[in-house]
Design an enzyme around this catalytic site. Sequence first.
Site, short mmCIF file in Angstrom:
data_model
loop_
_atom_site.label_atom_id
_atom_site.label_comp_id
_atom_site.label_asym_id
_atom_site.label_seq_id
_atom_site.Cartn_x
_atom_site.Cartn_y
_atom_site.Cartn_z
N HIS A 28 4.36 -5.17 5.68
CA HIS A 28 4.06 -6.16 4.64
C HIS A 28 3.62 -5.46 3.37
CE1 HIS A 28 0.03 -5.16 6.00
NE2 HIS A 28 -0.46 -5.72 4.92
N CYS B 183 0.36 -11.46 16.69
CA CYS B 183 0.52 -11.06 15.28
C CYS B 183 0.96 -12.27 14.46
CB CYS B 183 1.55 -9.93 15.14
SG CYS B 183 1.99 -9.60 13.42
N PHE C 14 -16.36 14.91 -6.76
CA PHE C 14 -15.96 15.38 -8.08
C PHE C 14 -14.94 14.43 -8.71
CE2 PHE C 14 -13.14 17.98 -10.83
CZ PHE C 14 -14.08 18.26 -11.83
N GLU C 15 -13.98 13.98 -7.92
CA GLU C 15 -12.98 13.04 -8.41
C GLU C 15 -13.65 11.73 -8.86
OE1 GLU C 15 -12.40 14.97 -5.78
OE2 GLU C 15 -10.31 15.67 -5.85
N CYS D 246 4.64 -12.13 13.09
CA CYS D 246 5.80 -12.01 13.98
C CYS D 246 6.49 -13.37 14.13
CB CYS D 246 5.36 -11.47 15.33
SG CYS D 246 5.36 -9.65 15.40
N CYS E 273 8.87 5.67 -26.92
CA CYS E 273 8.06 5.33 -25.74
C CYS E 273 7.67 6.62 -25.03
CB CYS E 273 8.88 4.42 -24.83
SG CYS E 273 8.29 4.31 -23.13
N HIS F 1 6.44 0.92 -20.14
CA HIS F 1 7.60 1.26 -19.32
C HIS F 1 7.17 1.10 -17.86
CE1 HIS F 1 11.33 3.99 -19.51
NE2 HIS F 1 11.15 3.80 -18.21
N SER G 112 -5.15 -2.23 8.35
CA SER G 112 -5.08 -2.01 9.79
C SER G 112 -3.98 -2.88 10.38
CB SER G 112 -6.43 -2.33 10.43
OG SER G 112 -6.85 -3.59 9.98
N HIS H 21 2.08 -4.96 11.08
CA HIS H 21 3.34 -5.62 10.71
C HIS H 21 3.73 -5.26 9.27
CE1 HIS H 21 6.22 -8.83 11.91
NE2 HIS H 21 6.54 -8.62 10.64
#
Length: 336
Positions: free
Chosen positions: A167, A47, A309-310, A50, A197, A294, A162, A165
């Site tokens: 982050h 990794c 649909f979305e 690491c 606001c 804000h 994927s 670690h």
Amino acid sequence: MEIMSEFRQNKATKEWVILAPERGKRPQDLIKVRPKRKPPPPYRNDCPFCPGNEDQTTEPVLVLPQQSNWQVRVVPNKYAALQPHLTATRSWVGSFLAAKGFGIAEVVIEHPRHDQNIALMELDEVTNILRAYRQRQVEISKNERINLVTIFRNRGPKAGTSLEHPHSQIIATPIVPPHVRYPMEQAVLYYDGHGSCVYCDMVEEELRQGERIIMDSDNFVAFCPFASRSPFECRIYPKKHMASFTLIDDEEIVELAWLLREILGKLHYSLNDPDYNYIIRSSPIGDENTRHLHWYMVIVPRVTIRAGFEMGSGIYINTLAPEESARYLRETEIKR
Ligand SMILES: [Zn+2]
Ligand SMILES: [Zn+2]
């Protein structure tokens, strides 16, 4: 199964969602579908994030608390879609607008341990992560060609990473896209009409109604918004008006770290460590002191999939009322 549906509008952005909770469906029913995450090992030789593999990343631009004993390392992203050495000049392809892929992309390595998780970290460790965000956003904002800094975290494959670690990422662009600009325009119109606001007013209204509040502290409040796009969508807002995350002070940042860890802890325990994204939405550079914007954090557990649909309408269908999501999270106890 009977569905009691309604349209709801986001007060700030004017976006609509459809709330379509299936009667009798409880938050627990959404959770069961998630298979348990396989716990990663505490360290991995292969990794790049690491300890011991520091030479596999580019030179850090920030290390906290100190170089010799790092907890947080911020490094330029080796595989970034945007590169800092390019120009920000626009160009034309016939009548189509383009620009070189200029931008700044950094990775915030949040902890030396491969198997750590913000929900389970010590408070000062979470605070260091937020301090790193703030310091980098302040620093990057000095670049005159950068107009927007986006800080975000993808956890798990469904959230777009994927890499195990722990982050998060910072991407700074010369462009302020319509997705950000449109809500800003709405906020200006609201300010002109109301003299206040829209986000301050929304927070006040959520606090007044109360049923979607998960928890709050002196300066921050976490709730599932009235027009939530998906189950368990959570937002954290500063209670007092503040347009940019860069303006958060040293005491507030500890308080935010505490509240963020509480919310992620509740999601961790109640939804079985879900994949999620979180984003810090802050004013574009130059608008840090404006009265109509804000900053806030949005946390989206990936328990549903955006479908046709979305994508077609921009109207999200949420199958769990935010009142239910908030109640469930409020009642979740953290066994830290
Ligand atoms: Zn690792
Ligand atoms: Zn405000």
